[in-house]
Design a protein around this motif. Structure first.
Motif, mmCIF file in Angstrom:
data_model
loop_
_atom_site.group_PDB
_atom_site.id
_atom_site.type_symbol
_atom_site.label_atom_id
_atom_site.label_comp_id
_atom_site.label_asym_id
_atom_site.label_seq_id
_atom_site.Cartn_x
_atom_site.Cartn_y
_atom_site.Cartn_z
ATOM 1 N N THR A 155 0.850 -1.187 0.000
ATOM 2 C CA THR A 155 0.000 0.000 0.000
ATOM 3 C C THR A 155 0.887 1.239 0.000
ATOM 4 O O THR A 155 1.776 1.372 0.837
ATOM 5 N N LEU A 157 1.664 5.562 -0.764
ATOM 6 C CA LEU A 157 1.285 6.964 -0.883
ATOM 7 C C LEU A 157 2.182 7.563 -1.955
ATOM 8 O O LEU A 157 3.410 7.576 -1.821
ATOM 9 N N VAL A 166 -3.479 7.484 -2.009
ATOM 10 C CA VAL A 166 -3.214 6.168 -1.431
ATOM 11 C C VAL A 166 -3.842 5.106 -2.322
ATOM 12 O O VAL A 166 -4.994 5.224 -2.749
ATOM 13 N N VAL A 186 1.319 3.229 5.098
ATOM 14 C CA VAL A 186 1.663 3.253 3.676
ATOM 15 C C VAL A 186 3.156 3.480 3.520
ATOM 16 O O VAL A 186 3.813 4.090 4.363
#
Length: 416
Positions: A155, A157, A166, A186
């Motif tokens: 995950t 950013l 995101v 993130v």
């Protein structure tokens, strides 16, 4: 906050959810927090078996929980909160968990996010989020990921078109279903270095999808489902450093583990509290023992006494661990954080075994009647068995032994 997030986003992130219409009660101090928790626990215990049996999500109960003011008790006094001690916080969590293990676990990540904010957030971020928590907003979580053996965080950013977004998928997101904000771990690039940060994402932001796919056989209404993020715009002001909080000694890890210990302690207490009236009033007399009532049987009495002693010992270790976490928060260095981690690990070892034992003994003393007539007494063991699997106790024994035997400080992470 790094200047890497200072860019104004051309895509406006979602506005935070409006706070509840009625502001929560403002908790005054530690004693007030305990008083409110005890009253609330009576309310929560009433339909706990029904919620578990039908997997009835506790929306109304959570609204009352939030309105009680207990979700704001770790906000520092300088920001208008009660700033309670960690021993008091753990006791509040244990009191609620004894009534309903799921309701006790739901705010765990809320308090955890507040601690990450306290350690790593800017003054502006603290002021903003503390104010919203005191107004009644709840934090969930989207921390864990599944399906990757290398533990690399997928995950991310990223910056695109001058804004930040995101993308990714999380699982075991306890409390996200009920949250106003979803603090999300993130990975992101800062110059030549990849870092991990905690992005506070509004629950209703475009691109956020929460799937209620939690099907554990215990802790059934924690809302621990999955969350996906598809190009979710994030305000740079809502991004807090995270990995940096573990690169130096901070109490974040032992703080998180203390709450898990409190949940297990509460579930064990609830099992004992449910055992006593069942044995006194409903269990069949053991004729062969020469007594009229099961509660007079010496072997039964002995087992109840054994459970009580184990739980009292666990309570003492949790209170002690809370004091160590308090000390680490006041003055965080390698030694104080290590001492807190070990004290909490000791508590977690005992709360794990005590809660499981209390649930198992309830079965032994009540027999199949524990699951009959809507009593749902089996939920205590199921809840304890599910929650105690959160992270492996065997490694806590290793860390404790290494600390005392070899003077080796434990690693700094969320599982110690």
């Amino acid at each position: 906050m790094s200047t890497a997030f200072a860019t104004e986003s051309p895509v406006r992130p979602a506005e935070p959810a409006a706070p509840p219409a009625q502001a929560p009660l403002r908790i005054r101090d530690d004693a007030h927090a305990l008083e409110v928790a005890r009253a609330l626990a009576v309310d929560f215990a009433r339909d706990a078996a029904l919620r578990d049996r039908e997997r009835r999500l506790p929306w109304d109960e959570l609204d009352r929980f939030t309105a009680s003011g207990l979700w704001g008790i770790t906000v520092p006094r300088a920001h208008g909160g009660a700033g309670v001690s960690n021993s008091t916080l753990a006791e509040v969590v244990a009191i609620i968990s004894a009534a309903d293990g799921s309701l006790g676990q739901i705010p765990q990540n809320h308090y955890y996010a507040l601690e990450v904010l306290r350690v790593g957030g800017s003054e502006a971020q603290k002021s903003f989020f503390y104010r919203r928590v005191l107004a009644g907003e709840r934090f969930g979580n989207a921390l864990a990921e599944i399906g990757h053996k290398d533990f690399k965080r997928r995950t991310r950013l990223t910056e695109e078109g001058g804004g930040w977004q995101v993308d990714g998928r999380k699982f075991y997101c306890t409390g996200a279903l009920y949250a106003h904000w979803i603090p999300t771990l993130v990975a992101t690039q800062q110059g030549e270095r990849e870092v991990t940060v905690l992005a506070f994402v509004p629950r209703r932001a475009e691109g956020v999808t929460i799937t209620d796919d939690w099907d554990g056989f215990g802790q059934r209404v924690t809302g621990s489902g999955s969350v996906s993020f598809d190009r979710v715009a994030v305000d740079p002001a809502w991004v807090v450093p995270f990995l940096a909080s573990f690169e130096r000694p901070t109490p974040i890890g032992p703080f998180a583990q203390l709450l898990h210990a409190a949940i297990d302690l509460g579930i064990g207490r609830g099992a004992l509290e449910a055992t006593l009236p069942f044995v006194r009033e409903q269990a069949r007399p053991w004729i062969d023992a020469g007594v009229e009532r099961a509660s007079e049987d010496p072997l039964t009495v002995r087992q109840v006494g054994d459970i009580a002693v184990r739980l009292r010992a666990a309570e003492a270790l949790v209170r002690r661990a809370g004091r160590f976490v308090d000390a680490a928060q006041r003055s965080a260095d390698a030694d104080s954080v290590a001492a807190a981690s070990i004290a909490v690990a000791e508590a977690r070892v005992l709360t794990t075994t005590a809660s499981l034992d209390a649930g198992s003994r309830l079965f032994e003393l009540a027999g199949t009647g524990a699951t009959l007539d809507g009593l749902g007494l089996d939920r205590f063991w199921r809840n304890a068995r599910t929650h105690t699997l959160h992270d492996p106790v065997r490694w806590k024994f290793h860390a404790i032994g290494n600390y005392y035997l070899n003077h080796k400080l434990p690693p700094r992470h969320g599982a110690l």
